[in-house]
Scaffold this active site. Sequence first.
Site, PDB file in Angstrom:
ATOM      1  N   TYR A   1      -1.049  -5.011  -4.428  1.00 41.06           N
ATOM      2  CA  TYR A   1      -2.408  -5.409  -4.066  1.00 41.06           C
ATOM      3  C   TYR A   1      -2.605  -6.920  -4.138  1.00 41.06           C
ATOM      4  CZ  TYR A   1      -3.677  -0.487  -3.996  1.00 41.06           C
ATOM      5  OH  TYR A   1      -3.746   0.841  -3.675  1.00 41.06           O
TER       6      TYR A   1
ATOM      7  N   ARG B   1       2.150  10.594   0.564  1.00 43.12           N
ATOM      8  CA  ARG B   1       2.229  10.565  -0.904  1.00 43.12           C
ATOM      9  C   ARG B   1       0.893  11.051  -1.468  1.00 43.12           C
ATOM     10  NH1 ARG B   1       0.926   5.993  -4.799  1.00 43.12           N
ATOM     11  NH2 ARG B   1       1.683   6.815  -6.765  1.00 43.12           N
TER      12      ARG B   1
ATOM     13  N   GLU C   1       1.304   3.751 -12.279  1.00 40.63           N
ATOM     14  CA  GLU C   1       0.643   2.571 -12.874  1.00 40.63           C
ATOM     15  C   GLU C   1       0.273   2.721 -14.349  1.00 40.63           C
ATOM     16  OE1 GLU C   1      -2.712   1.426 -10.511  1.00 40.63           O
ATOM     17  OE2 GLU C   1      -1.474   0.886  -8.799  1.00 40.63           O
TER      18      GLU C   1
ATOM     19  N   ASN D   1       3.336  -0.490  -6.052  1.00 40.57           N
ATOM     20  CA  ASN D   1       1.976  -0.574  -5.525  1.00 40.57           C
ATOM     21  C   ASN D   1       1.607  -2.047  -5.445  1.00 40.57           C
ATOM     22  OD1 ASN D   1       2.114   2.171  -5.854  1.00 40.57           O
ATOM     23  ND2 ASN D   1       0.492   2.304  -7.388  1.00 40.57           N
TER      24      ASN D   1
ATOM     25  N   HIS E   1      -1.250  10.932 -11.828  1.00 46.50           N
ATOM     26  CA  HIS E   1      -2.073   9.818 -11.351  1.00 46.50           C
ATOM     27  C   HIS E   1      -3.373   9.847 -12.164  1.00 46.50           C
ATOM     28  CE1 HIS E   1      -2.526   6.976  -7.699  1.00 46.50           C
ATOM     29  NE2 HIS E   1      -3.576   6.755  -8.465  1.00 46.50           N
TER      30      HIS E   1
HETATM   31  C1  GBH Z   1      -4.527   1.556  -7.405  1.00 48.63           C
HETATM   32  O1  GBH Z   1      -4.619   0.739  -8.523  1.00 48.63           O
HETATM   33  C2  GBH Z   1      -4.617   3.009  -7.822  1.00 48.63           C
HETATM   34  O2  GBH Z   1      -3.331   3.559  -7.957  1.00 48.63           O
HETATM   35  C3  GBH Z   1      -5.457   3.848  -6.902  1.00 48.63           C
HETATM   36  O3  GBH Z   1      -5.715   5.070  -7.494  1.00 48.63           O
HETATM   37  C4  GBH Z   1      -6.713   3.096  -6.546  1.00 48.63           C
HETATM   38  O4  GBH Z   1      -7.614   3.849  -5.798  1.00 48.63           O
HETATM   39  C5  GBH Z   1      -6.318   1.858  -5.778  1.00 48.63           C
HETATM   40  O5  GBH Z   1      -5.464   1.069  -6.529  1.00 48.63           O
HETATM   41  C6  GBH Z   1      -7.486   0.968  -5.388  1.00 48.63           C
HETATM   42  O6  GBH Z   1      -8.133   0.487  -6.521  1.00 48.63           O
HETATM   43  O7  GBH Z   1     -12.448  -2.988 -12.017  1.00 48.63           O
HETATM   44  O8  GBH Z   1     -11.920  -5.243 -12.662  1.00 48.63           O
HETATM   45  O9  GBH Z   1     -11.454  -3.418 -14.175  1.00 48.63           O
HETATM   46  C7  GBH Z   1      -4.468  -0.649  -8.298  1.00 48.63           C
HETATM   47  C8  GBH Z   1      -4.559  -1.404  -9.605  1.00 48.63           C
HETATM   48  C9  GBH Z   1      -5.934  -1.317 -11.536  1.00 48.63           C
HETATM   49  C10 GBH Z   1      -6.662  -2.488  -9.624  1.00 48.63           C
HETATM   50  C11 GBH Z   1      -7.362  -1.266 -12.040  1.00 48.63           C
HETATM   51  C12 GBH Z   1      -8.082  -2.450 -10.119  1.00 48.63           C
HETATM   52  C13 GBH Z   1      -9.483  -2.361 -12.064  1.00 48.63           C
HETATM   53  C14 GBH Z   1      -9.980  -3.757 -12.108  1.00 48.63           C
HETATM   54  N1  GBH Z   1      -5.916  -1.364 -10.115  1.00 48.63           N
HETATM   55  N2  GBH Z   1      -8.099  -2.410 -11.557  1.00 48.63           N
HETATM   56  S1  GBH Z   1     -11.544  -3.867 -12.807  1.00 48.63           S
END
Ligand code: GBH
Length: 492
Positions: free
Chosen positions: A340, A120, A210, A338, A164
């Site tokens: 996490y 992807r 996202e 996605n 993206h």
């Molecule tokens: C994904 O987002 C993205 O799709 C990808 O591009 C990215 O590299 C990957 O995760 C890893 O981060 O810094 O406290 O403001 C996951 C969701 C949204 C989680 C933004 C982190 C920022 C938190 N992300 N968030 S903060």
Amino acid sequence: MRLLKNISRRSFGKLGAGALGTAALPVTPLTTPSLASGQGRAQPKFYAFPEGFLWGCATAAYQVEGAAEADGRGPSIWDTFSHKRGKVYENQTGDVADDSYHLYKEDVQLLKNVGCKVYRFSSSWTRVFPAGTGNPNDKGIDFYKRLADELLSNGIEPYCTLFHWDLPQALQDRYGGWQSRETAKAFADYAGYFTKQLSGRIKNIFTTNEFSSFIDLGYRDGRFAPGLKLAPKELNQARHNAVLAHGLAVQAIRANAQAGTKVGIAENFVIAVPIIEAEPHLQASSKATRVLNAAYMTVVMEGKYVEEYLQEQGANAPKFTSEDLKIISSPLDFVGINVYTPTYVMAEHSRNGFAVVKKPSSYPHMASPWLDIGPEALYWAPRHAGEIWNVKEMYITENGCSSADVLTPDGHVYDSDRIMYLRNYLTKLHRAVTEGWPVRGYFLWSLLDNFEWADGYGLRFGIHYVDFKTQKRYPKMSAQFYKETIARNAVL
Ligand code: GBH
């Protein structure tokens, strides 16, 4: 004991990872524990996945491609944002990143070495339309043709995300980006054109990645491009324009695709995990999933804004027509999730019937402070999508983590914490698949260390270590773990 003593650190390196280098990663043969060594012990139960399960890796254009000015590519809001002082860790930019634009053949070999069936990646809107709309740029389209061909000739199926986060700067300047419906229309035009050019090669397309990341962080918190802090009313309208863009793109893709092309979305919807897996918390987590995702996933799946959201926003609620809602909820072939972190939820006697449980400061996380560890999120995401929205085909479009990786002088990275993270999350994915939730594949984030948005190159998510000075890639121990997992189609 004797065995352990005899293996020095150096020779262990040779046994376990010494053969890695850039050459093929060997898979160790599956050994059956000899009965003699454990009389009467039960046979080990491997977490086997269904035959044909699609293992892969994910990346995104601005994070890996680099080549910011190559072959007519136009500027995106991330070029502008990262070049402003103080926006990204150490003022780093994606100008070069992993230079995957030039090194894509090498990167396809990394995928192949690990045994990936699917990849992807995302297409850069401004490579295809440098000014967002108007004249397409053949050289940009050519790159995605070459990439798709390289993947296909190596037996890897391409899955492409059309957006993206790298919005054309021209659309930000002209319309205020997602603040205007014009941007949604421009996205549909780009989606249609891209599909017409590529659907002979690319059969699986995701529209957007996202919503909350590119809208809430970009237009509310200002932490991501374009760095705005809109008031709630304007923010909600930008959110609406983004889901509308997705819906219009679905229609444009269908209108331009060759037969057999499938369309979906990639969302990190809030994954409400019941604090205890029993009633009344189970019901609370379903309710929470619908309400907490009201502006994005819920309206995409249900074609309506839930009452709780409209009431809560009151005069700030978005303006929309019933035609908009139909477009936004255009039927999808699959949903990408996605995964996490979990959001723990419990039942509560309140109007909503649930409460989000605040995590104590002792809650464990990976190298990114926000990346709370919760393997069960990878079980609940597919279950909620299946149970609440009746999704019949799903992918885990991202899952992975950052680690404080250290490259040893002899070129190894022993990322035991990443392996721990993956092993535990995959075990929960196995539970979901075993219970029949229709997850067809899994894309590990990420193939390579890359430009981690506002965190620049300071946080590494790859299963391949990248030395950004030389662009040399080194498989980490987690690449070996993933290779074993794929080869056996089972979590070890
Ligand atoms: C994904 O987002 C993205 O799709 C990808 O591009 C990215 O590299 C990957 O995760 C890893 O981060 O810094 O406290 O403001 C996951 C969701 C949204 C989680 C933004 C982190 C920022 C938190 N992300 N968030 S903060």
